[in-house]
Motif scaffolding. Structure first.
Motif, PDB file in Angstrom:
ATOM      1  N   GLY A  49      29.141  -7.127  51.762  1.00  0.00           N
ATOM      2  CA  GLY A  49      29.855  -6.257  52.694  1.00  0.00           C
ATOM      3  C   GLY A  49      30.040  -4.863  52.130  1.00  0.00           C
ATOM      4  N   ALA A  50      30.440  -4.807  50.872  1.00  0.00           N
ATOM      5  CA  ALA A  50      30.641  -3.494  50.256  1.00  0.00           C
ATOM      6  C   ALA A  50      29.323  -2.743  50.182  1.00  0.00           C
ATOM      7  CB  ALA A  50      31.248  -3.663  48.860  1.00  0.00           C
ATOM      8  N   VAL A  51      28.272  -3.443  49.851  1.00  0.00           N
ATOM      9  CA  VAL A  51      26.962  -2.804  49.755  1.00  0.00           C
ATOM     10  C   VAL A  51      26.534  -2.257  51.109  1.00  0.00           C
ATOM     11  CG1 VAL A  51      24.504  -3.270  49.448  1.00  0.00           C
ATOM     12  CG2 VAL A  51      26.152  -4.133  47.781  1.00  0.00           C
ATOM     13  N   MET A  52      26.648  -3.117  52.128  1.00  0.00           N
ATOM     14  CA  MET A  52      26.128  -2.681  53.425  1.00  0.00           C
ATOM     15  C   MET A  52      27.003  -1.593  54.040  1.00  0.00           C
ATOM     16  SD  MET A  52      24.469  -6.057  55.004  1.00  0.00           S
ATOM     17  CE  MET A  52      23.827  -5.019  56.311  1.00  0.00           C
ATOM     18  N   GLY A  53      28.299  -1.635  53.756  1.00  0.00           N
ATOM     19  CA  GLY A  53      29.154  -0.555  54.234  1.00  0.00           C
ATOM     20  C   GLY A  53      28.840   0.761  53.546  1.00  0.00           C
ATOM     21  N   GLY A  54      28.406   0.701  52.310  1.00  0.00           N
ATOM     22  CA  GLY A  54      28.261   1.920  51.525  1.00  0.00           C
ATOM     23  C   GLY A  54      26.869   2.485  51.427  1.00  0.00           C
ATOM     24  N   MET A  55      25.866   1.748  51.840  1.00  0.00           N
ATOM     25  CA  MET A  55      24.524   2.306  51.717  1.00  0.00           C
ATOM     26  C   MET A  55      24.157   3.144  52.941  1.00  0.00           C
ATOM     27  SD  MET A  55      21.822  -0.883  52.163  1.00  0.00           S
ATOM     28  CE  MET A  55      20.395   0.220  52.158  1.00  0.00           C
ATOM     29  N   ASN A  56      23.127   3.931  52.805  1.00  0.00           N
ATOM     30  CA  ASN A  56      22.660   4.769  53.900  1.00  0.00           C
ATOM     31  C   ASN A  56      21.647   3.979  54.727  1.00  0.00           C
ATOM     32  OD1 ASN A  56      21.433   6.575  55.590  1.00  0.00           O
ATOM     33  ND2 ASN A  56      21.190   8.180  54.058  1.00  0.00           N
ATOM     34  N   PRO A  57      21.925   3.701  56.012  1.00  0.00           N
ATOM     35  CA  PRO A  57      21.000   2.870  56.785  1.00  0.00           C
ATOM     36  C   PRO A  57      19.599   3.464  56.890  1.00  0.00           C
ATOM     37  CG  PRO A  57      22.717   3.812  58.208  1.00  0.00           C
ATOM     38  CD  PRO A  57      23.102   4.114  56.793  1.00  0.00           C
ATOM     39  N   GLN A  58      19.482   4.773  56.778  1.00  0.00           N
ATOM     40  CA  GLN A  58      18.141   5.382  56.830  1.00  0.00           C
ATOM     41  C   GLN A  58      17.266   4.944  55.661  1.00  0.00           C
ATOM     42  OE1 GLN A  58      18.487   9.650  57.337  1.00  0.00           O
ATOM     43  NE2 GLN A  58      18.460   9.391  59.540  1.00  0.00           N
ATOM     44  N   HIS A  59      17.879   4.534  54.548  1.00  0.00           N
ATOM     45  CA  HIS A  59      17.066   4.054  53.425  1.00  0.00           C
ATOM     46  C   HIS A  59      16.259   2.812  53.794  1.00  0.00           C
ATOM     47  CE1 HIS A  59      19.135   6.306  49.865  1.00  0.00           C
ATOM     48  NE2 HIS A  59      18.030   6.884  50.224  1.00  0.00           N
ATOM     49  N   VAL A  60      16.718   2.073  54.782  1.00  0.00           N
ATOM     50  CA  VAL A  60      15.898   0.975  55.296  1.00  0.00           C
ATOM     51  C   VAL A  60      15.104   1.428  56.526  1.00  0.00           C
ATOM     52  CG1 VAL A  60      15.887  -1.314  56.341  1.00  0.00           C
ATOM     53  CG2 VAL A  60      17.389  -0.828  54.405  1.00  0.00           C
ATOM     54  N   ILE A  61      15.826   1.931  57.527  1.00  0.00           N
ATOM     55  CA  ILE A  61      15.196   2.161  58.835  1.00  0.00           C
ATOM     56  C   ILE A  61      14.139   3.256  58.792  1.00  0.00           C
ATOM     57  CG2 ILE A  61      15.628   2.726  61.259  1.00  0.00           C
ATOM     58  CD1 ILE A  61      18.570   1.943  60.805  1.00  0.00           C
ATOM     59  N   VAL A  62      14.426   4.340  58.112  1.00  0.00           N
ATOM     60  CA  VAL A  62      13.536   5.494  58.151  1.00  0.00           C
ATOM     61  C   VAL A  62      12.548   5.509  56.988  1.00  0.00           C
ATOM     62  CG1 VAL A  62      13.434   8.019  58.104  1.00  0.00           C
ATOM     63  CG2 VAL A  62      15.237   6.862  59.398  1.00  0.00           C
ATOM     64  N   SER A  63      13.052   5.315  55.762  1.00  0.00           N
ATOM     65  CA  SER A  63      12.161   5.520  54.613  1.00  0.00           C
ATOM     66  C   SER A  63      11.674   4.217  54.001  1.00  0.00           C
ATOM     67  CB  SER A  63      12.850   6.384  53.556  1.00  0.00           C
ATOM     68  OG  SER A  63      13.954   5.706  52.996  1.00  0.00           O
ATOM     69  N   GLY A  64      12.054   3.077  54.561  1.00  0.00           N
ATOM     70  CA  GLY A  64      11.498   1.810  54.093  1.00  0.00           C
ATOM     71  C   GLY A  64      11.678   1.581  52.604  1.00  0.00           C
ATOM     72  N   LEU A  65      12.885   1.830  52.100  1.00  0.00           N
ATOM     73  CA  LEU A  65      13.260   1.660  50.686  1.00  0.00           C
ATOM     74  C   LEU A  65      12.719   2.770  49.796  1.00  0.00           C
ATOM     75  CD1 LEU A  65      12.796  -2.199  50.241  1.00  0.00           C
ATOM     76  CD2 LEU A  65      14.636  -0.934  51.377  1.00  0.00           C
ATOM     77  N   GLY A  66      12.492   3.918  50.374  1.00  0.00           N
ATOM     78  CA  GLY A  66      12.064   5.060  49.569  1.00  0.00           C
ATOM     79  C   GLY A  66      13.132   6.141  49.531  1.00  0.00           C
ATOM     80  N   ALA A  67      12.999   7.050  48.566  1.00  0.00           N
ATOM     81  CA  ALA A  67      13.888   8.212  48.475  1.00  0.00           C
ATOM     82  C   ALA A  67      13.613   9.169  49.620  1.00  0.00           C
ATOM     83  CB  ALA A  67      13.664   8.919  47.146  1.00  0.00           C
ATOM     84  N   GLN A  68      14.609   9.969  49.946  1.00  0.00           N
ATOM     85  CA  GLN A  68      14.463  10.985  50.991  1.00  0.00           C
ATOM     86  C   GLN A  68      14.829  12.356  50.427  1.00  0.00           C
ATOM     87  OE1 GLN A  68      17.215   9.073  53.936  1.00  0.00           O
ATOM     88  NE2 GLN A  68      15.437   9.170  55.254  1.00  0.00           N
ATOM     89  N   PRO A  69      14.278  13.409  50.986  1.00  0.00           N
ATOM     90  CA  PRO A  69      14.665  14.759  50.527  1.00  0.00           C
ATOM     91  C   PRO A  69      15.974  15.212  51.174  1.00  0.00           C
ATOM     92  CG  PRO A  69      12.719  14.848  51.952  1.00  0.00           C
ATOM     93  CD  PRO A  69      13.149  13.421  51.920  1.00  0.00           C
ATOM     94  N   ASN A  70      16.981  14.356  51.089  1.00  0.00           N
ATOM     95  CA  ASN A  70      18.281  14.570  51.720  1.00  0.00           C
ATOM     96  C   ASN A  70      19.377  14.467  50.677  1.00  0.00           C
ATOM     97  OD1 ASN A  70      16.800  14.498  54.087  1.00  0.00           O
ATOM     98  ND2 ASN A  70      17.360  12.402  54.598  1.00  0.00           N
TER      99      ASN A  70
END
Lengths: 283, 283, 283, 283, 283, 283
Positions: free
Chosen positions: F99-120
């Protein structure tokens, strides 16, 4: 001109509210490759289309459909936000589910939109028009469209994997199917245009005006030669107008730049070895 | 890790300064489809590449090359700005050339960057990272790349048409040729991946989970049937997994949405027919 | 769900191309108060509407109409850009008309959109979703709408004054009339809601929980008392629940802030008089 | 010119730190309708005011007050961040309260601002000037102001509902009251101006230049006629210059657009049926 | 809390209107290093200051002064826009002065702000809060401030060079002088803090936790050794805690990255040599 | 031109995945003062450098190194995201860690970048070019650089404090050391330039053209005199060209602004006391 009917294009009704998922789902509504992007992109491509009425009509068909997808997602998100909690943090700590929900939802869904969808992405970043392109060159733009549908379908499948809500999954299965069609559609339209023109955009720029000697050469700027084994490093080029080469050690072909000093009135750094009264003459 | 050498990849030296053209040329440096976009996009795709070392190497090759293009354009723009005028408006009125120049140049090229290039586009809008994508799915991303190179080459040819400066044209002829190569390269890489997978992205999502009945249907949402004559409206689908259909009168398949009233604590509009003390019960 | 027909809601055909005016006209297409703003704002307000079907229907009526205005403006701009010049600067200097045109047009209209309209404003800044609001409280939002129609009509009249093209003026006279209607419409809807509720948004927050003693007091924070003669400084308040007061010399009612030192692990400035080894205890 | 005193306009002291609430409270500091927006909007409206000294003075009074609200919120947020945790995730998992806090707070409050407030909203999005308007037309702008105070008060009441901290509630009760006053103030100022002019902005544009036949007509673009029962669909118009009509089936009044082909030098899509050497003549 | 007086801090009255110059002057009002930036930056640094009351007071002194500079510039710009032309393009072509003016002015100064200043820069880009920093570490922030005043004064001198209007020059000579003071002020404050701490920010991070072997080494990543002759390549380090070294051929110290394949549920590219059913196990 | 090698400049390998930390670490990759900022800033400063080859070389050395830091951070973030969860919320509630992990992570790290870094950045806000400056004046820009390295090192130390992962700490200890060097480097370069010029930027603007009487005066605009005790309020100025003064009660030196009425064609507010037909003459 547009007419609206009240029925949704497809069901958009979740089994249960889930405000954390509502935040995630925003990505395919108002994100870089969300439904607002494709709606606006296709409509502007259609409106800007000069001649080529078949493509104009097709673009307006699909742009209009995408507006219906925006509507479905907005409707779904509003329902996922039903009764979203606005509780005190202490309560959240006592109740792990509540804590996870409140940590993971977007506070603007309560404070700003009052349990409504927003034209933003899953990070709360607003949609903006630089996500779209309507270049006047349809082959270029259809490639943009194929990309948008590919990224969009990819994102929707990732969202599909992260819920067990049957209502949500039902709606997503519809969007995934439409993205299948739309990828197919842009591939078909691209094939049509590539058969009429050459595959390189724009087709109308004269070959002799581009620097031919580097037009089919793959340059190895990152140490290691794994890239040499790709289709792009040998054989006939995809536009059938050249042959791929692999340049294992690309060398510079240009000058070492040396800029003129700036005129005094822009107050750049004085040159070393000159006083401010005694600047070198401007060339 | 990177190493830099001082020589440019190709010549970047104008015959004459031209600050109005400097403003325009910014588009392919810091615009939506400029060189910063492709450099950052390819590098991030490479860095995020999980397995598939051939593609990682290739992405880092080309991303590194694009950094050299950024450098060439920045150098060219700085020289086009040599001695850009900062005169009083009255003088500009007396001298039509000066007037046209001062009306058409970007004032930030003097005030902010002191005759230097900026990482902005031709409208002065700053480059931002939402221009890029690195999705983790290479077929999706190679389509993004093919689009970027198509839009980019199109823009460079338009810039080529709007100058008579031989030095500028020489540099642009190099960039146009490299964009020819890069379009070919992405077409080749796409072909490789499409042969390994299916053409629809992502290839790994199970067919049975998408709503099959709408996966190959073109829907006619804009009156008129010109779009029916396209390749996308009949025949085998491009992914070879279905047949295109043309739906001349697409009908809604979903509900008419009716949202629940909001709970009192979000202070939305009270429902008509209820007083604020007497709100309907929240469902 | 939406259907599109090819006919425009009203004529959008200029007498002559005018690329400088095309740039200006972008303001009411993709600017802060342009047609994209009102289309998206009304549609999202409609989609987020919880109960109150009369308002939902009305919002979707007008949001759908605004899409037709976007289409008219995009069409007009594309025609104003017909044959926009991409000539060399030297020619522009010889020909004052050409010089004025090239100095005043947006270069992206050639380089990026290939003589098409863009979803941007007259400064080339892209439309973004933070221009819109759908708060869930309709009285608040109808005030946003009345403002948008007021700013929009004002901008269109200014654009009307700066052209002599009859075709353009004809289209603008239509948009101005629709903005007249839409201002009237929001005034009517606001009146309806204010009669049902109190005029202060939100109507549902309990009076006793706000600091009553400052709820009707005008505070004179800028020297000079011209503001005392306004309706807002005396008499019954507009919500009929208090009386305006004029506070000629408003005094602070709060503490002088004194923040605690930061814990060591955030590495803020060490406090003066303390060494870095010997920081004050965190309160 | 401004002078600053150290005392806050009202108390801004929480009972306890609460970094998750600090994130939420950012909305009314640096959000679309936060205090920075109204401060900047009113000051620019005042500074741009041409004549009409009563309104200029009033705008500068309230703009100056809003700066004090920015200060109060920044102070409150800094205190809510006192000792915000920067712990390892594992600890957070052991301790649900800590986990909820760390999941819900904005990491920039530690990393970037070192436990200080930021001029951003609750999604971490930076304040920007496109949130404001100063149009030169005060009736238009006062409507913008009434909207801003309505959205602002709505957001503050939602924040009031989501905390039990007495210190925070005390400060919010002050801001809610001031927003009550400010809504009343703009309603009063609007009434003054509407009595002097007509209610439609701008009042100075000649009636005969707008397309009268559509100036009071409500158009039913979304299927269903619930909207017909509104005040806006029948009766005298709010500006007393016309009568509302309900158009149940609005028809297009404009042309079907057909754009000219682009000139060759923009390299748009070649027309179908033409080769690239043999393009149709440009009209 | 703030009080406002009507008098400007210094004269802001142009001899003549000049709408092209008005556009340029926007840079130092609403640009990256304009007066809004420093006002907001200093105020937020003051409000976030934890302890260190001398610095808090100083920051609020200068932040409050900068608000007066915003006011002066807004006033000046409004006057430079007096009677800005909104004529038809044809007239502009006949009259070169008018043409130059209309080509060079920002159309939003008429259409959007009705001859008023905007919180935007000279490219029409809106001010945003990411231009500012208040980190909680005053030495870091005072360096930001010294930079802002250096960039700001540089921009104002460039604007001074590009006008002959005595009224404008008079106001700019005041702003230039204040920027001289403010650069001096931040240099003085930095000297104070550097004497108390070490010069490297943050001073409180333990030396032994940083990789000492690379803490004073200049690395030659761009071919050519001109950089070796700088003060940074030899001699005692500026923080007096090490000695500069010049590394003429810096070598990598890290691994060659090899990322794990993604789990199937993110639908990234299937690995080459694996079918989609037969993916490699996730590590 | 650039060459890339596959080895990282330093180790970038975490002990364990930690998607919440991945979100935080984005700040120093794509944030306001992250590695993309310094890479782009130094490269553009180098490319725009007019004369002064020693500085150009040095800027390109360090700009090229920063690209390697971007690469290290992108690599680290991708590994921190290994197997990031995309589970249903209900599971998260059962398992506090999840729960803590999912509340605190950025959903785009899965949905948009597929577990990759972003220039954000860590709030998911995209990097943009307005974070950088290359003004043409090196002393100004080196101050920007010293600030960037100070803010950057501060942020990295805060990130160091909030993890126990040895691999992450190892990499951060390297970055912290390089920031130590880079702060020292810019201090050294600044000292060199200040010795050649005066310390005030730009050094080349004539003293007699600035308003001398306010060039060294500290103005007390915030009540209270704690600021009087600073180095900036008395003694020789830092540029050795004046003496600091403390102005305890700064008075306005400018006019009370009174703007002319707007011409009728901009449709601003009619002046009070005038009808719309009978406006005052424009001055």
């Amino acid at each position: 001109m547009f007419y609206h009917i009240k029925d949704l294009q497809y069901n958009a009704k979740p089994d249960h509210p889930d405000p954390v998922y509502a935040k995630k789902l925003q990505e395919v509504l108002g994100g870089q490759f969300g439904e607002i992007t494709v709606a606006m992109q296709y409509l502007f491509q259609g409106w800007n289309c000069r001649g080529n009425e078949k493509y104009r009509d097709m673009l307006l068909d699909i742009g209009t459909e995408e507006l219906a997808h925006v509507e479905m997602l907005a409707t779904m998100i509003a329902q996922l936000l039903d009764n979203a909690p606005v509780e005190k943090q202490e309560k959240a700590a006592e109740d792990p589910l509540l804590g996870a929900v409140m940590g993971g939802m977007n506070p603007q869904h309560v404070i700003v939109s009052g349990l409504g969808a927003q034209p933003n992405d899953s990070a709360g970043y607003p949609w903006n028009a630089r996500y779209t392109i309507a270049s006047g060159n349809l082959l270029a733009d259809f490639r943009a469209n194929l990309n948008a549908e590919s990224q969009g379908r990819l994102q929707v499948t990732r969202l599909y994997e992260s819920t067990t809500d049957h209502g949500v999954k039902d709606m997503l299965s519809f969007l995934i199917a439409r993205d299948t069609m739309h990828q197919n559609q842009w591939m078909a339209a691209i094939e049509e245009l590539e058969q009429q023109q050459t595959a390189v955009v724009p087709a109308t720029f004269p070959k002799e005006k581009e620097k031919q000697e580097v037009a089919y050469s793959f340059m190895n700027f990152s140490e290691g030669t794994q890239s040499q084994s790709g289709r792009w490093a040998a054989g006939k080029s995809m536009d059938n107008m050249g042959a791929f080469e692999y340049d294992s050690d690309p060398q510079p072909m240009g000058q070492i730049p040396a800029l003129n000093p700036a005129p005094a009135y822009v107050h750049n750094t004085p040159l070393m070895g000159f006083t401010k009264e005694n600047q070198p003459p401007v060339v």
